[in-house]
Scaffold this motif. Structure first.
Motif, mmCIF file in Angstrom:
data_model
loop_
_atom_site.group_PDB
_atom_site.id
_atom_site.type_symbol
_atom_site.label_atom_id
_atom_site.label_comp_id
_atom_site.label_asym_id
_atom_site.label_seq_id
_atom_site.Cartn_x
_atom_site.Cartn_y
_atom_site.Cartn_z
ATOM 1 N N ALA A 1 9.230 -14.220 0.043
ATOM 2 C CA ALA A 1 8.387 -13.035 -0.133
ATOM 3 C C ALA A 1 7.390 -13.237 -1.264
ATOM 4 C CB ALA A 1 9.261 -11.816 -0.408
ATOM 5 N N ILE A 2 7.846 -13.845 -2.346
ATOM 6 C CA ILE A 2 6.947 -14.127 -3.470
ATOM 7 C C ILE A 2 5.843 -15.087 -3.041
ATOM 8 C CG2 ILE A 2 6.804 -15.222 -5.738
ATOM 9 C CD1 ILE A 2 9.651 -14.152 -6.268
ATOM 10 N N THR A 3 6.202 -16.085 -2.259
ATOM 11 C CA THR A 3 5.206 -17.044 -1.769
ATOM 12 C C THR A 3 4.143 -16.357 -0.930
ATOM 13 O OG1 THR A 3 6.879 -18.802 -1.733
ATOM 14 C CG2 THR A 3 4.880 -19.172 -0.462
ATOM 15 N N VAL A 4 4.577 -15.518 0.005
ATOM 16 C CA VAL A 4 3.624 -14.802 0.862
ATOM 17 C C VAL A 4 2.719 -13.901 0.015
ATOM 18 C CG1 VAL A 4 3.408 -13.066 2.689
ATOM 19 C CG2 VAL A 4 5.121 -14.877 2.876
ATOM 20 N N THR A 5 3.294 -13.264 -0.989
ATOM 21 C CA THR A 5 2.512 -12.376 -1.853
ATOM 22 C C THR A 5 1.478 -13.155 -2.659
ATOM 23 O OG1 THR A 5 4.394 -10.862 -2.024
ATOM 24 C CG2 THR A 5 2.652 -10.647 -3.682
ATOM 25 N N LEU A 6 1.862 -14.297 -3.187
ATOM 26 C CA LEU A 6 0.912 -15.129 -3.936
ATOM 27 C C LEU A 6 -0.258 -15.553 -3.059
ATOM 28 C CD1 LEU A 6 3.357 -17.368 -6.000
ATOM 29 C CD2 LEU A 6 1.656 -15.801 -6.943
#
Length: 219
Positions: free
Chosen positions: A151-156
């Protein structure tokens, strides 16, 4: 015509501004988004602290922010941005709407990752007398870790795109440079470099994120 030293300096400054916007907004979004996602999951009908009213109100607020296009959100919260950052223009000011948009975005991704945790593990922890805090810290978050990192990757990656849009309204960064020089001053080489840099950044983030997810999943 190839890039002059002055233009190279502008590109470096713009890249630093983009990095600042993305990392600062992501840090705020993660810090605010994980507790909110845990609250949403905990107050859900099958959560460990069921509370329909809290769940419904928080869900409506998150969905409302997510439904507003980022460009419109930036303009709509100009007074709030000015109150927080002291200005509505510039890199620092752009972090405010970026953080708000990213928080609403990542909350739902975090919630999905938490919801995917095996319900049997939670019930087993409850049967052993674990407190709600212990269930969160020892079951939900560790078991959902791969999904949280994804999720953090997609948000970045999404924030890189948002930061480029922020450049259209004076937010600075690579988007601003591409518009002012690549488009308005008819310098296609600048636009091409900006696009290549953004693609490389996104690819690098996605590759690193995927590698971290695989490593955590194996553990």
């Amino acid at each position: 015509m190839w890039l002059t030293p002055a233009m190279q300096d502008l590109l470096l400054d713009a890249a630093n501004e983009t990095a600042l916007m993305v990392l600062a907004a992501a840090g705020i979004a993660i810090a605010a988004g994980l507790p909110l996602a845990l609250l949403l999951q905990a107050t859900a009908p099958d959560g460990i602290a069921r509370h329909a009213a809290v769940n419904r109100v928080l869900g409506v607020v998150v969905n409302a922010i997510r439904s507003v296009p980022f460009i419109i959100l930036m303009v709509a919260i100009v007074p709030f941005t000015r109150a927080v950052a002291g200005s509505s223009i510039g890199t620092t000011a752009a972090i405010v709407p970026l953080a708000i948009a990213a928080t609403a975005f990542i909350v739902r991704l975090f919630e999905t990752a938490l919801r995917d945790v095996d319900r049997g593990l939670v019930e087993a922890a409850q049967a052993m007398g674990a407190t709600r805090l212990q269930i969160v810290t020892h079951v939900l978050v560790p078991e959902a870790a791969p999904g949280l990192v994804a999720a953090i990757t997609v948000t970045l990656v999404s924030l890189v795109g948002y930061s480029a849009m922020a450049g259209a309204v004076g937010g600075g960064g690579l988007g601003d440079l591409g518009i002012r020089f690549g488009y308005q001053r008819f310098m296609p080489e600048v636009m091409a470099i900006v696009v290549v840099l953004l693609v490389l950044v996104v690819q690098g983030m996605q590759t690193l994120g995927d590698a971290l997810v695989r490593r955590i999943s194996r553990k």
